[in-house]
Design an enzyme around this catalytic site. Structure first.
Site, PDB file in Angstrom:
ATOM      1  N   LYS C  78       0.849  -1.192   0.000  1.00 45.79           N
ATOM      2  CA  LYS C  78       0.000   0.000   0.000  1.00 45.79           C
ATOM      3  C   LYS C  78       0.887   1.246   0.000  1.00 45.79           C
ATOM      4  O   LYS C  78       1.941   1.266   0.647  1.00 45.79           O
ATOM      5  CB  LYS C  78      -0.872  -0.034   1.270  1.00 45.79           C
ATOM      6  CG  LYS C  78      -1.986   1.002   1.326  1.00 45.79           C
ATOM      7  CD  LYS C  78      -2.842   0.761   2.581  1.00 45.79           C
ATOM      8  CE  LYS C  78      -3.954   1.778   2.738  1.00 45.79           C
ATOM      9  NZ  LYS C  78      -4.794   1.493   3.937  1.00 45.79           N
ATOM     10  N   SER C 153      -9.697   1.604   3.070  1.00 42.44           N
ATOM     11  CA  SER C 153      -8.828   2.364   2.211  1.00 42.44           C
ATOM     12  C   SER C 153      -7.796   1.549   1.442  1.00 42.44           C
ATOM     13  O   SER C 153      -7.226   2.042   0.479  1.00 42.44           O
ATOM     14  CB  SER C 153      -8.095   3.412   3.054  1.00 42.44           C
ATOM     15  OG  SER C 153      -7.221   2.779   3.978  1.00 42.44           O
ATOM     16  N   SER C 177      -9.792  -0.799   7.244  1.00 42.26           N
ATOM     17  CA  SER C 177      -9.221  -0.594   5.909  1.00 42.26           C
ATOM     18  C   SER C 177      -8.533  -1.787   5.281  1.00 42.26           C
ATOM     19  O   SER C 177      -8.188  -1.758   4.106  1.00 42.26           O
ATOM     20  CB  SER C 177      -8.249   0.588   5.925  1.00 42.26           C
ATOM     21  OG  SER C 177      -8.970   1.792   5.965  1.00 42.26           O
TER      22      SER C 177
END
Ligand SMILES: [Mg+2]
Ligand SMILES: [Zn+2]
Lengths: 494, 102, 487
Positions: C78, C153, C177
């Site tokens: 990420k 997210s 997330s």
């Protein structure tokens, strides 16, 4: 000039002390003064995203030790908070500090005043925080930021408004310097910014049966003890005049900030009104609390040792030093400890103090070191002091022997002998010299005998002549005695 | 306490946050923040008089590092991301006021 | 070659020399070139660097040298994890040009395990969001239905794993997330106990809630990755010392039999979810029951307050964490700033997107003078009550099961106009972060649109080994995790 009014000066100090750790408060960057800008920074102290702080244990202990020396109560549980404000020298735009649970509170510092009395100044709190970097405004029409200092461990000390005279403020600062240097927790150099003092000054003016409080002013940019004293003195005058002209008194939010202009020796208004700060303190989630158990607490306390004022008092009571001498010899810990060792090795305290503070200090300065580092054992210096006490050597000879002692383990007696500096107390030899001198100086003898105004001066002259004839080796005490005896024999009987 | 956040409060919060918002954004956020804050009032349904605040879910304390120096970043690397620089400094427009707070 | 690619199988094949890491890496890079323009999972791909890493592993193996536990396995991370390769943007314009001079702890761990890092995945800006629609840089779609969100997210990581554009990925989870996008994309996502994995190098959103974890195609892979990520790091004061919380052998834990499993559940949590989710979760509980588990009904009276508490605590921390993005030392600086105050206010206004601004404003408000006690302090107290709910539930059962999200993946744009509605969808995941306990999301079914449904299993602190075992038990009896979206 203003009419004479009664007033009281009220001063409190906000103090920031750089702790003498090897590394910063929350990262491993080295702490040093000067050097290339931005050469001692890392993701943590640049506040780069993703970086996290980790506490420096030594810095924490230095802070606790200092707080102990300031007679504060030490919190057994403390935590960290973030204090938010935006400024380019503060890379995260928050400072890691302590808000509602500081590591120490409610202490006091005792400061020796020049009249020999002791003044007690309250300490409201002392807490740890990280320093900001430095903004440089002098390079041009922009500001340049150096983060080398950012993250340095800083002890913030807030005193009660207990000081009432510019000199007291200076003495408080000096005493704190002496303490932190004794503890070894800070170099305490004001020029280098190791200690920053910000006096908060205002006046209570008594007029027409009423008390008026002038607005509090904070003074910044103080780089020396002299500047502290002078700036406070200046500010007192300025506030007094301002009050008499405008009648302005203290109100919420009218605290102002003044900067000290060292060139023009005056305070200059920096900020008119305290901006309504909203620091949005909240617990620092990246750090965990500190809990101190008894073992750790005692471990730190055992490092406290004898504090400078305690030592100074002991030297007065136990050793009979004057307040002045005791203050001088306890100016720094190494000198004080060395002095103490010399006395314990058998020297008479006053003699040892004089030797060390007058001669030793000079020698140390010449070779850029300190008296204890001159490589003279306390035993040998005590021997020197004893020789001087016994009259084996003159004061001048003591100085020149002291100068020859560093770096050797030579007995001062050996130096004295080798240099032919041993005083003679042989009365027969001295008596002969006395007679010679008396014969050669009939005029002076006459002055003494007739008891003229010149008698004292003449007697001193004769003493000097005898010592000179002995090439400095005659014991002045013996000379004086013999001379007095012979002169009394010469005087007409009444 | 009012559940609504008025425009003036939003402006103050924007200033504290150093966000130079447009009038449109201020209007939009006034409305949105109001409804969120109103929702958050839900917390007041709970009696928390005898509840300790929980800032951390971890029962950890006394995490220290030794006072041992570690290599810093070379100056060039430290400044590599700087939006502007002068010599070995970060460069920003001139700071005229002293609003530092340390 | 890239069908049903698991870390477990691939690392064995590579280590045995049956497959070359370089070949598999190249194959996945080819897939990325072919499919990612439509999916948008990656913000950056480090093709050359990845192939170089793969070759280094192949060479080591050829030379008979020992290799790490992820030798040659292509992994995506990420883009809020610092990596010295390329940029670390957090999906934000304000960090659009940021090159970290250091690696996150987990990146160091991956590299030390001989993993191949393919690239950085898209996310909601600064991990603030539940749909990846808040990325300031790029749109990411759900591989199962390109008109729908991948969740967020960690939407980029979830989409990449689901679409076979990597073998596994790292995500971060502050309020769901990892788990929610895993659920939306039909993969496994594990949020470890707070303190289990070092946050050093993870760009902070809510520091007391953030945790990094694996996103994988199966439970076993999650165990392998967690083994690499977990452990103490002296650079993160909130990383738990392994002396007090040892890292178990997660893979070995999977082999252990589960006996006398007690599963806690709150009936109305399941009932209030949308029908397909409700039915899939109910069926999952039935399956566990059929495998010998007993179900324990519990109450969690403060659970309902978790969103309110979370949006105070997380945004308060975020308002402070994001204060550093000011255009002075790194990141974006507004060209129109005339003085230093404008450097702050204009750079931030131009650099941050709407959701980030909203959360900074909310957090600043909650901490500002006069509101601290009513909002921030109150929320911390409620947080304590929420944690107590979990403690009490875990006194009665080994784990707690509930949905991950009230619905399956929603349509792009469906919730963007009403931030509060978007927040409310985080109901099942947020309390877990507030309590600091671990949670895992595993595929447990599909809705009528063939959109995946996730089952959430939550355990007491440091019970990841048990959670993985319980998850594996379900996985071994189902094939939801084996189904792949048609790209
Ligand atoms: Mg301070
Ligand atoms: Zn540093």
């Amino acid at each position: 000039m203003a009419a004479k009014v009664d007033y009281k000066v009220i001063v409190g100090l906000e103090i920031h002390v750089h702790l003498a750790a090897k590394t910063k408060m929350f990262c491993g960057c080295e702490l040093a003064y000067g050097g290339t800008p931005n050469s001692r920074t890392c993701p943590v102290c640049i506040g780069m995203p993703g970086s996290l702080p980790v506490m420096n244990k030594h810095a924490y202990e230095c802070a606790v030790l200092t707080a102990m020396a300031l007679n504060c109560s030490i919190a057994r549980f403390t935590k960290w908070d973030r204090k938010s404000y935006y400024y380019p020298d503060l890379p995260k735009n928050y400072q890691i500090s302590q808000y509602d649970l500081p590591l120490s509170e409610n202490g006091f510092i005792e400061i020796p005043l020049e009249d020999g009395s002791i003044k007690r100044v309250g300490i409201i709190r002392a807490h740890l925080e990280e320093d900001a970097g430095k903004n440089n405004h002098e390079l041009g029409s922009f500001s340049a930021i150096d983060l080398n200092r950012a993250g340095a461990p800083l002890l913030e000390i807030v005193t009660a408004p207990d000081m009432n005279h510019p000199a007291e403020v200076r003495q408080m600062a000096q005493e704190l310097q002496r303490i932190v240097r004794y503890l070894g927790v800070s170099e305490g150099d004001m020029q280098k910014g190791h200690m920053r003092f910000e006096p908060n000054v205002n006046l209570h003016i008594y007029k027409d049966g009423q008390t008026y409080k002038t607005p509090i002013c904070e003074i910044k940019n103080l780089n020396s003890f002299r500047a502290i004293e002078r700036s406070v003195a200046y500010e007192i005058q300025r506030q007094l005049e301002e009050f008499l002209e405008t009648g302005k008194t203290m109100q919420m939010g009218n605290k102002r900030t003044y900067g000290w202009d060292d060139v023009n020796q005056m305070t200059v208004l920096q900020r008119e009104k305290e901006e309504a700060h909203d620091y949005r303190y909240f617990p620092e989630p990246d750090l965990v609390p500190v809990e101190m158990d008894d073992v750790w607490f005692e471990q730190i306390r055992s490092r406290l040792g004898e504090l400078p004022l305690q030592k100074q008092k002991r030297f007065v009571t136990d050793y009979g030093l004057s307040d002045y001498d005791a203050a001088v010899v306890t100016g720094d810990k190494a000198t004080a400890d060395y002095f103490d060792a010399v006395v314990k090795a058998g020297a008479e305290p006053k003699r040892a103090c004089n030797l060390i503070t007058q001669i030793g200090q000079k020698l140390a300065n010449q070779s850029n070191t300190s008296v204890d580092q001159l490589d003279i054992s306390p035993q040998n210096l005590a021997k020197l002091a004893q020789m001087a006490d016994k009259g084996l050597i003159s004061a001048t000879a003591a100085a020149s022997i002291y100068a020859k002692m560093p770096g050797t383990d030579t007995n001062p007696e050996d130096i004295a002998k080798a240099e032919n500096l041993i005083q003679t107390s042989d009365t027969g030899a001295i008596e002969a010299l006395v007679n010679e001198v008396l014969a050669e100086n009939a005029e002076a003898v006459q002055d003494i005998i007739t008891n003229s105004k010149k008698a004292q001066k003449a007697q001193g002259f004769l003493t000097g002549q005898v010592i000179k004839k002995s090439k400095g080796k005659a014991n002045p005490k013996v000379v004086t005695e013999l001379l007095a005896k012979r002169l009394s024999e010469l005087a007409p009987k009444e | 306490m009012s559940n609504q956040i008025n425009r003036q409060q939003v402006e103050r919060v924007a200033h504290l946050s150093r966000l130079d918002l447009t009038d449109q954004e201020l209007d939009l956020f006034s409305g949105q923040l109001s409804s969120i804050v109103e929702y958050i009032q839900k917390l007041n349904e709970l009696d928390t008089k005898n509840v300790e605040p929980l800032a951390h879910s971890l029962p950890v304390h006394n995490v220290f590092r030794p006072d041992t120096p570690r290599a810093s970043l070379p100056t060039e690397q430290a400044l590599a991301n700087a939006p502007d620089r002068v010599d070995d400094f970060y460069k920003v427009p001139q700071i005229l006021d002293d609003n530092s707070g340390a | 070659m890239t069908d049903h690619l698991t870390v477990f199988k691939l690392k064995q094949d590579i280590a045995a020399g049956r497959v070359k890491s370089r070949d598999i890496t190249q194959a996945i890079l080819d897939r990325i070139s072919r499919y990612d323009s439509a999916i948008g999972a990656y913000l950056s791909v480090f093709a050359d660097k990845a192939l170089e890493q793969a070759k280094a592993v192949d060479d080591k193996i050829a030379a008979g040298q020992p290799v790490g536990p992820l030798a040659g396995v292509p992994i995506a991370i990420k883009d809020n994890l610092c990596y010295t390769e390329g940029l670390t943007t957090c999906g934000s314009k304000i960090l659009g040009n940021f090159k970290p001079p250091y690696n996150a702890h987990v990146v160091e761990k991956l590299l030390a395990a001989d993993a191949v890092i393919l690239g950085k995945t898209n996310l909601d800006e600064f991990a603030m969001g539940s749909s990846t629609e808040n990325s300031g840089l790029q749109k990411t779609v759900n591989p199962w239905d390109k008109t729908r969100v991948p969740g967020g997210s960690s939407g980029g990581s979830a989409a990449a794993v689901a679409a076979g554009l990597c073998c596994a990925a790292l995500g971060s989870d502050t309020g769901g997330s990892i788990r929610q996008p895993a659920s939306f994309c039909g993969i496994v996502g594990l949020k470890p106990t707070y303190g289990r994995v070092s946050r050093y190098g993870l760009v902070a959103y809510g520091s007391s809630l953030d945790q990094i974890g694996p996103m994988t195609t199966c439970v076993k892979d999650a165990a392998i990755l967690l083994q690499v990520l977990a452990g103490h790091d002296e650079r993160d004061s909130t990383s738990v010392n392994t002396e007090t919380a040892a890292v178990p052998d997660y893979l070995n834990a999977l082999e252990q039999a589960v006996t006398g499993l007690k599963i806690a559940y709150v009936p109305q949590f399941i009932e209030q979810a949308e029908a397909p989710v409700r039915d899939a979760v109910k069926a999952a509980l039935e399956l566990y029951k059929s495998l010998g588990a007993s179900l324990v009904e519990v109450r969690m009276p403060h659970f309902d307050y978790s969103i309110a508490a979370y949006y105070v605590i997380a945004t308060a921390e975020a308002s402070s964490n994001l204060a550093r993005f000011d255009g002075c030392h790194y990141g974006y600086r507004s060209p129109s700033a005339r003085d230093y105050v404008e450097v702050y206010s204009k750079s931030r206004a131009e650099g941050f997107g709407a959701e980030v601004k909203r959360r900074i404003m909310l957090g600043t408000f909650a901490l500002s003078s006069g509101y601290y006690d009513a909002y921030y302090l109150k929320a911390l107290k409620v947080r304590n009550l929420i944690r107590k709910d979990f403690t009490e539930a875990f006194a009665k059962a080994d784990c707690l099961m509930m949905p991950v999200a009230p619905s399956t993946a929603f349509k792009i744009g469906e919730k963007t106009s009403d931030p509060l509605q978007m927040y409310l969808a985080d109901i099942y995941t947020i309390a877990v972060n507030l309590a600091g306990v671990p949670g895992i999301s595993i595929p447990c079914g599909f809705d009528s649109n063939r959109l995946p449904v996730g089952l959430q299993i939550i355990g007491p602190t440091f019970s990841e080994d048990k959670l993985l075992r319980i998850a594996a038990m379900f996985e071994s009896k189902t094939d939801y995790h084996l189904q792949k979206p048609a790209l």
